[in-house]
Structures are given as structure tokens and as C-alpha cells.
Design a protein around this motif. Structure first.
Motif, PDB file in Angstrom:
ATOM      1  N   ASN A 212      34.991  35.551  48.106  1.00  0.00           N
ATOM      2  CA  ASN A 212      35.857  35.628  46.929  1.00  0.00           C
ATOM      3  C   ASN A 212      35.496  36.845  46.074  1.00  0.00           C
ATOM      4  O   ASN A 212      36.377  37.603  45.653  1.00  0.00           O
ATOM      5  N   LEU A 213      34.210  37.054  45.829  1.00  0.00           N
ATOM      6  CA  LEU A 213      33.783  38.192  45.002  1.00  0.00           C
ATOM      7  C   LEU A 213      34.102  39.519  45.680  1.00  0.00           C
ATOM      8  O   LEU A 213      34.549  40.466  45.028  1.00  0.00           O
ATOM      9  N   ILE A 214      33.897  39.594  46.994  1.00  0.00           N
ATOM     10  CA  ILE A 214      34.193  40.829  47.720  1.00  0.00           C
ATOM     11  C   ILE A 214      35.700  41.103  47.713  1.00  0.00           C
ATOM     12  O   ILE A 214      36.132  42.234  47.496  1.00  0.00           O
ATOM     13  N   LEU A 215      36.510  40.060  47.924  1.00  0.00           N
ATOM     14  CA  LEU A 215      37.970  40.228  47.872  1.00  0.00           C
ATOM     15  C   LEU A 215      38.420  40.715  46.498  1.00  0.00           C
ATOM     16  O   LEU A 215      39.282  41.586  46.388  1.00  0.00           O
ATOM     17  N   ASN A 216      37.823  40.161  45.438  1.00  0.00           N
ATOM     18  CA  ASN A 216      38.153  40.615  44.085  1.00  0.00           C
ATOM     19  C   ASN A 216      37.816  42.099  43.927  1.00  0.00           C
ATOM     20  O   ASN A 216      38.585  42.864  43.336  1.00  0.00           O
TER      21      ASN A 216
ATOM     22  N   SER B  66      49.217  39.527  39.835  1.00  0.00           N
ATOM     23  CA  SER B  66      50.576  39.014  40.044  1.00  0.00           C
ATOM     24  C   SER B  66      50.576  37.925  41.107  1.00  0.00           C
ATOM     25  O   SER B  66      51.430  37.053  41.104  1.00  0.00           O
ATOM     26  N   GLU B  67      49.609  37.968  42.005  1.00  0.00           N
ATOM     27  CA  GLU B  67      49.471  36.925  43.021  1.00  0.00           C
ATOM     28  C   GLU B  67      48.117  36.271  42.837  1.00  0.00           C
ATOM     29  O   GLU B  67      47.192  36.866  42.343  1.00  0.00           O
ATOM     30  N   GLY B  68      48.010  35.018  43.274  1.00  0.00           N
ATOM     31  CA  GLY B  68      46.740  34.310  43.156  1.00  0.00           C
ATOM     32  C   GLY B  68      46.842  33.178  42.156  1.00  0.00           C
ATOM     33  O   GLY B  68      47.753  33.134  41.325  1.00  0.00           O
ATOM     34  N   THR B  69      45.896  32.255  42.269  1.00  0.00           N
ATOM     35  CA  THR B  69      45.940  31.032  41.459  1.00  0.00           C
ATOM     36  C   THR B  69      45.040  31.091  40.231  1.00  0.00           C
ATOM     37  O   THR B  69      45.175  30.270  39.331  1.00  0.00           O
ATOM     38  N   GLY B  70      44.094  32.021  40.223  1.00  0.00           N
ATOM     39  CA  GLY B  70      43.128  32.042  39.133  1.00  0.00           C
ATOM     40  C   GLY B  70      42.049  30.982  39.319  1.00  0.00           C
ATOM     41  O   GLY B  70      41.357  30.619  38.383  1.00  0.00           O
ATOM     42  N   LEU B  71      41.897  30.496  40.547  1.00  0.00           N
ATOM     43  CA  LEU B  71      40.884  29.466  40.816  1.00  0.00           C
ATOM     44  C   LEU B  71      39.628  30.018  41.491  1.00  0.00           C
ATOM     45  O   LEU B  71      38.599  29.362  41.495  1.00  0.00           O
ATOM     46  N   GLY B  72      39.702  31.204  42.063  1.00  0.00           N
ATOM     47  CA  GLY B  72      38.576  31.739  42.837  1.00  0.00           C
ATOM     48  C   GLY B  72      37.263  31.767  42.085  1.00  0.00           C
ATOM     49  O   GLY B  72      36.252  31.248  42.571  1.00  0.00           O
ATOM     50  N   LEU B  73      37.241  32.344  40.908  1.00  0.00           N
ATOM     51  CA  LEU B  73      35.982  32.452  40.164  1.00  0.00           C
ATOM     52  C   LEU B  73      35.548  31.119  39.577  1.00  0.00           C
ATOM     53  O   LEU B  73      34.351  30.844  39.499  1.00  0.00           O
ATOM     54  N   SER B  74      36.502  30.260  39.178  1.00  0.00           N
ATOM     55  CA  SER B  74      36.094  28.959  38.629  1.00  0.00           C
ATOM     56  C   SER B  74      35.498  28.084  39.728  1.00  0.00           C
ATOM     57  O   SER B  74      34.498  27.399  39.503  1.00  0.00           O
ATOM     58  N   ILE B  75      36.067  28.132  40.942  1.00  0.00           N
ATOM     59  CA  ILE B  75      35.496  27.383  42.065  1.00  0.00           C
ATOM     60  C   ILE B  75      34.129  27.975  42.432  1.00  0.00           C
ATOM     61  O   ILE B  75      33.169  27.231  42.666  1.00  0.00           O
ATOM     62  N   SER B  76      34.023  29.294  42.432  1.00  0.00           N
ATOM     63  CA  SER B  76      32.745  29.949  42.734  1.00  0.00           C
ATOM     64  C   SER B  76      31.673  29.522  41.733  1.00  0.00           C
ATOM     65  O   SER B  76      30.538  29.227  42.123  1.00  0.00           O
TER      66      SER B  76
END
Length: 163
Positions: A63-67, A118-128
Motif C-alpha cells: 500500500n505504501l509503495i503504491l501510494n 480521484s480513484e480509491g476508497t481512502g482505506l489503505g492507510l487506515s487499514i495499514s
């Protein structure tokens, strides 16, 4: 969506963090090349093992690398460094040369559903963050607009039991 947000039971084992980082980078090798991003891994030497769920920590790293890839639209440099912490734990630093995070957003990036994309849920960092908290780990972020972002994860050391 809630199904993905709900963490699965953890399966902790003593692991070499360098191997986990390398596997995560290998998974994203094609995306890094397509994005014209050079990935440099500064592999810490003689690091203690960490007690982690490998799949969950890979999820965090990916997730961090994709960001970082998304933040470096015109290419750039991703530097990942592993190191021994002061408390005999292990740290991972991920530093990119992307667009950076506005100061006004820094406090919100770990909030569920917060996103500037514009795309994405905004959950990646909170789940991380939840995964890392479940591991007794911390994550900190430093960022400067136009210069990039640095995420620092620190895992606690494994307690050795007296015999």
C-alpha cells in the motif's frame, strides 16, 4: 467494502524484515518500471527478527509503495531502508520524491475514507495503521509539498524470555 476493511486473524511468526521488503518490492516491480521509478533498497545488516504476520505487513508495504508510485507521476526515486531501532526493534523507512502531502492533510491521512485521489476508497492507510497497531508497531510521516514523503514504521523488539 467492509469485508476488506475487517482485518483477518493474525498469524505471527519471527521473520526477517529484509525478506518481507524484498518480496513486496518484487510484487510491484512492473508498476515501478512502468512509472519510471527507481527503487533503491538500503538493506540493514544484522537486524533482529520481528514477530509479524508476513502477509499483513506485505499488505502495508505494498500500500505504501503504491501510494509512492502514484505520488511520482513523472517518475522518481523510492528509497527503502531497514534499520535497528533504539529499543532493539526494527524500522522501515520509505522515502519518495513525489508531490508530497499538504500540511493541512497530514493529520487526516490515516482517517478512514480520507483521500485526495480521484480513484480509491481512502482505506489503505487506515487499514495499514490498524495492522501496524495490532503488531505493536508505529508509523510516522514527514512530507514536504513538491519534495516527497517519508513514512517510518517501527516494530518492537522480540522479548526474550529468561529460562
Amino acid at each position: 467494502m467492509l469485508h476488506f476493511a475487517k482485518p483477518k486473524p493474525s498469524h505471527f511468526e519471527e521473520e526477517d524484515i529484509n525478506e518481507v521488503v524484498e518480496k513486496s518490492l518484487a510484487i510491484l516491480q512492473t508498476k515501478l518500471k512502468k512509472g519510471n521509478i527507481t527503487a533503491f533498497f538500503d538493506r540493514g545488516q544484522n537486524l533482529p527478527k520481528v514477530n509479524i504476520d508476513t502477509h499483513q505487513i506485505q499488505q502495508v508495504l505494498i500500500n505504501l509503495i503504491l501510494n509512492s508510485i502514484q505520488a511520482m507521476e513523472k517518475g522518481g526515486l523510492l528509497t527503502i531502508r531497514t534499520f535497528k531501532t533504539d529499543s532493539e526493534g526494527v524500522g522501515i523507512e520509505l522515502k519518495d520524491t513525489g508531490i508530497g502531502i499538504p500540511r493541512s492533510h497530514l493529520k487526516k491521512i490515516f482517517d478512514p475514507f480520507f483521500t485526495t485521489k480521484s480513484e480509491g476508497t481512502g482505506l489503505g492507510l487506515s487499514i495499514s495503521l490498524k495492522i501496524l497497531e495490532n503488531h505493536g508497531a508505529t508509523i510516522d510521516v514527514e512530507s514536504e509539498e513538491g519534495k516527497g514523503s517519508t513514512f517510518i514504521i517501527q516494530f518492537p523488539g522480540i522479548k526474550k524470555h529468561a529460562v
